[in-house]
Design an enzyme around this catalytic site. Sequence first.
Site, PDB file in Angstrom:
ATOM      1  N   GLU A  21      -0.890   1.618  -5.064  1.00  0.00           N
ATOM      2  CA  GLU A  21       0.035   3.279  -5.051  1.00  0.00           C
ATOM      3  C   GLU A  21      -1.578   4.305  -5.981  1.00  0.00           C
ATOM      4  OE1 GLU A  21       2.090   6.148  -7.559  1.00  0.00           O
ATOM      5  OE2 GLU A  21       0.118   4.672  -7.981  1.00  0.00           O
ATOM      6  N   TRP A  22      -2.405   3.533  -5.887  1.00  0.00           N
ATOM      7  CA  TRP A  22      -3.289   3.823  -6.310  1.00  0.00           C
ATOM      8  C   TRP A  22      -3.563   5.108  -7.147  1.00  0.00           C
ATOM      9  CZ3 TRP A  22      -2.530   7.031  -1.056  1.00  0.00           C
ATOM     10  CH2 TRP A  22      -2.785   5.845  -0.386  1.00  0.00           C
ATOM     11  N   GLY A  23      -2.869   4.671  -8.143  1.00  0.00           N
ATOM     12  CA  GLY A  23      -2.615   5.809  -9.202  1.00  0.00           C
ATOM     13  C   GLY A  23      -2.143   6.838  -9.150  1.00  0.00           C
ATOM     14  N   ASP A  48       0.970  -0.923  -0.125  1.00  0.00           N
ATOM     15  CA  ASP A  48      -0.041   0.065   0.245  1.00  0.00           C
ATOM     16  C   ASP A  48       0.617   1.115  -0.527  1.00  0.00           C
ATOM     17  OD1 ASP A  48      -2.347   1.363  -0.004  1.00  0.00           O
ATOM     18  OD2 ASP A  48      -3.183  -0.098   1.468  1.00  0.00           O
ATOM     19  N   ASP A  88      -9.450   3.291  -3.964  1.00  0.00           N
ATOM     20  CA  ASP A  88     -10.512   1.985  -3.634  1.00  0.00           C
ATOM     21  C   ASP A  88     -11.693   2.396  -3.838  1.00  0.00           C
ATOM     22  OD1 ASP A  88      -8.301   1.634  -1.586  1.00  0.00           O
ATOM     23  OD2 ASP A  88      -9.191   1.883  -0.256  1.00  0.00           O
TER      24      ASP A  88
END
Length: 522
Positions: free
Chosen positions: A196-198, A163, A218
């Site tokens: 890395e959530w983009g 994460d 998410d």
Amino acid sequence: MSSLRRLASAAAALAITASGLVFGSPPASALENGLLRTPPMGFNNWNSTQCRAEFTEAMIKGIADIFVGKGLKDAGYTYVNIDDCWALPSRNSAGNLVPDPARFPSGIKALADYVHAKGLKFGIYTSAGTKTCNKAGFPGALDHEQQDANLFASWGVDYLKYDNCNNQGVDAQQRYKAMRDALAKSGRPIAYSICEWGQNQPWTWAAPVGNLWRTTGDISDKWSSMIGKAQANRSLAQYAGPGHWNDPDMLEVGNGGMTATEYRTHFGLWAMMAAPLLIGSDLRKVSDDDFAILKNTDVIAIDQDPLGRQATVLSANAGLVVYSKVLANGDRAVALSNETAATATIGTTASATGIGGASSYTLKDLWSKATRTTTGTISASVPSHATVLYRVSRAGGSTRYEAESAALSAGGTIDANHAGYSGTGFANGANAVGSYVEWQVTGPASALTFGYANGTATGRPVDISVDGTVVATAVPFPATGAWTTWSTVVRPISLTAGAHTVRVTATTADGPANLDYLDVSP
């Protein structure tokens, strides 16, 4: 192509072919750890439990039992992964992470052993920061990469979700590369999921770093969240391929916040996008209808197709979206997706998918299992929030021979640096008179159809020979306007039954056009 351009393209194609990419400016190479040649399938507890008390060793063992007992393992689901909150808030005196004894009284290694004994694989979670994402503040792996990677390896971990919380502003590439290197030195093959959530466009740099990377924030269990993730992810097809995948987050199927229609759209679009299929629901509570979605082997086959292509968008008009995905055997998967609040007719054509000419096509609806034929139109009345998913096959007896199965004269290469081709590449013949591409085919046949692209302003004529005898001279392959614009040349032929050699030979110093395939029609 010119000789200079050919050299540049050949070098780029080697990198592109290795990484499974189609076009654009991809990383120089992919992470070649031999893992996740198809998108991962499995389970992660976060969407259903987050950090609540029901996240325990008993729950995870129960999921592993259900994988085997209810046929999910047989359908391809392999990874049983745990998310945040598995550890104590502090490391021990040796600096190691410590499993929470209340949640995992037997420890993580014993749990991994239990999962492995069922023929499954086990995954774990941490963050590329000083702490993980939960407010309780569990320790992250920043500056502990090798120690934690070695610990995970000693426990038998097969998959790491890494994460992005509490990262202290350290450069993302630096942090994720550090864990990549640590995993490589751990002595155990561990699939590497970059979460890395983009934020830093990982699709542009993560192929040599991880096996998959989150392209979005998410997901949550509602239509607007799910379809938003699909919309963000669907434009990134060029970056996905075997061993390195775009990840629009885990599945919500079975958690209860969407309708069955919406869950079928969710599962179908994830399959079209070659996304990870990681179940996010508590399988001990999932309905039979939701199990039927998760176990649809026809849809799973689209996700797990070994060619590893992510679907591209053929059209998107006011919430009516057509996706097309090239499959390894030459078929196409086509999704007609209705994001609007009303039933609508959505359509495309077989020609638009690039599948090639045929007298007719077979459409198999992957949800209803009904089949029908069409001469080219692919259309359906699609209810609100539904997606009709077809597998499209050519009928009429035509047989396709991809260029990558052909023999090329010296200097010719199989390239993949221009989008829109069929199969895994196209033949880029040498720039020379006499340069040739040659197929071994089976008759009888009455017509030959060559798929090609010619991005120059002039034609690329060829002679066509069969079994060593020239049967057509100076056959024109006109300019198509761009190397990514593909067209066809059709020539009548009379081939007897049996094996034959078909060769096209350039008659000018420019060489032949880029050749994608040869269709042999009876």
